[in-house]
Scaffold this active site. Structure first.
Site, PDB file in Angstrom:
ATOM      1  CB  SER A 162      95.637  65.954  55.904  1.00 19.50           C
ATOM      2  OG  SER A 162      94.634  66.341  57.034  1.00 19.50           O
ATOM      3  CE1 TYR A 175     100.865  66.639  58.464  1.00 24.34           C
ATOM      4  CE2 TYR A 175      97.878  66.970  58.739  1.00 24.34           C
ATOM      5  CZ  TYR A 175      99.305  66.481  57.869  1.00 24.34           C
ATOM      6  OH  TYR A 175      98.983  65.007  58.037  1.00 24.34           O
TER       7      TYR A 175
END
Length: 271
Positions: A162, A175
């Site tokens: 990400s 995350y």
């Protein structure tokens, strides 16, 4: 979490945007989280390019069936696998079903993930922290371990990291940390497997409109302007990310391993 795409009013664009050219003809692929979002777009694009595709999902049966039907519409075959890939036995069962059905495995896309926004690190519970790592990174270890005996020279592994790994995210501490681990895993696994002719790469999407965010992955405040802070000025769509996975899965990227592609709306990162 992770939410049903079928329940979204503003549905993500998953449809492939160009005709297939047989770049995955005869190949067999696993796409985790393939029921919706980036996973759905990637699974259907792979099918258009000739691959038979197994999709794993947690519990969104309606989304998984829809994706499988779209794979069939492309003239290919689908396998649906339901379960929590944070359990190593579930990962083993997925790979076994694929190999039993089709006799081979050529491409593994580790896409499944979850995220939970928290404004303060003290709000992150032990259960959430362990769960996020279990889903986002432990599952990749379990799947690669299960798939490794079946991956031959020319196989490809593509992991989903990400933009938050590169930029950080003040509301996604756990995350973002898993995404950093995924990038390190990608680079290290590449070094481990490249001698056997197995390439390992990753894709680092920016803000992409998928069920992950409106079903609890982002705060209501963030959803109001989701993706508007990118240079392009909008969130991306799953079918704008799927071609990166296809490129890394096929022979077009035969001289690339240990690398990360960045479909992120124009954000400049060092990666």
């Amino acid at each position: 979490m992770p939410g049903h795409e079928s329940q979204m009013d503003d549905k993500p664009a998953w449809q492939p945007r160009y005709p297939g050219s047989g770049r995955l003809e005869g190949k067999v692929a696993i796409v985790t989280g393939g029921d919706s979002g980036i996973g759905r777009a990637t699974a259907v694009l792979f099918a258009r390019e000739g691959a038979r595709v197994a999709i794993s999902h947690l519990e969104e049966d309606d989304d998984a069936r829809f994706t499988a039907d779209r794979i069939a519409d492309e003239g290919s075959e689908a396998l649906i696998h339901r379960g929590d890939l944070g359990d190593p036995q579930v990962a083993k069962d997925l790979v076994k079903q694929v190999v039993d059905k089709w006799g081979r495995l050529d491409v593994l896309v580790n896409n499944a993930g979850e995220q939970h926004p928290d404004k303060d690190i003290t709000d992150i519970t032990v259960e959430q922290l362990q769960r996020t790592f279990q889903t986002n990174i432990f599952s990749m270890f379990y799947l690669v371990q299960a798939a490794r005996p079946h991956l031959k020279k020319g196989a490809a592994i593509i992991n989903c990291t990400s933009v938050t790994m590169y930029q950080g995210s003040k509301e996604l501490l756990d995350y973002s940390s898993t995404k950093g681990a995924i990038t390190a895993f990608t680079r290290s696994l590449s070094e481990n497997l490249i001698g056997d002719g197995i390439r390992v790469n990753a894709v680092a999407p920016g803000p992409i409109w998928t069920p992950l965010n409106p079903f609890g992955g982002a705060t209501p405040e963030k959803l109001k302007t989701f993706g508007e802070d990118t240079p392009i000025g909008r969130p991306g769509q799953p079918n704008e990310v799927a071609p990166s996975f296809l490129f890394l899965a096929c022979e077009d990227s035969s001289y690339m391993s240990g690398q990360v592609l960045h479909p992120n709306g124009g954000t400049i990162v060092n990666g």
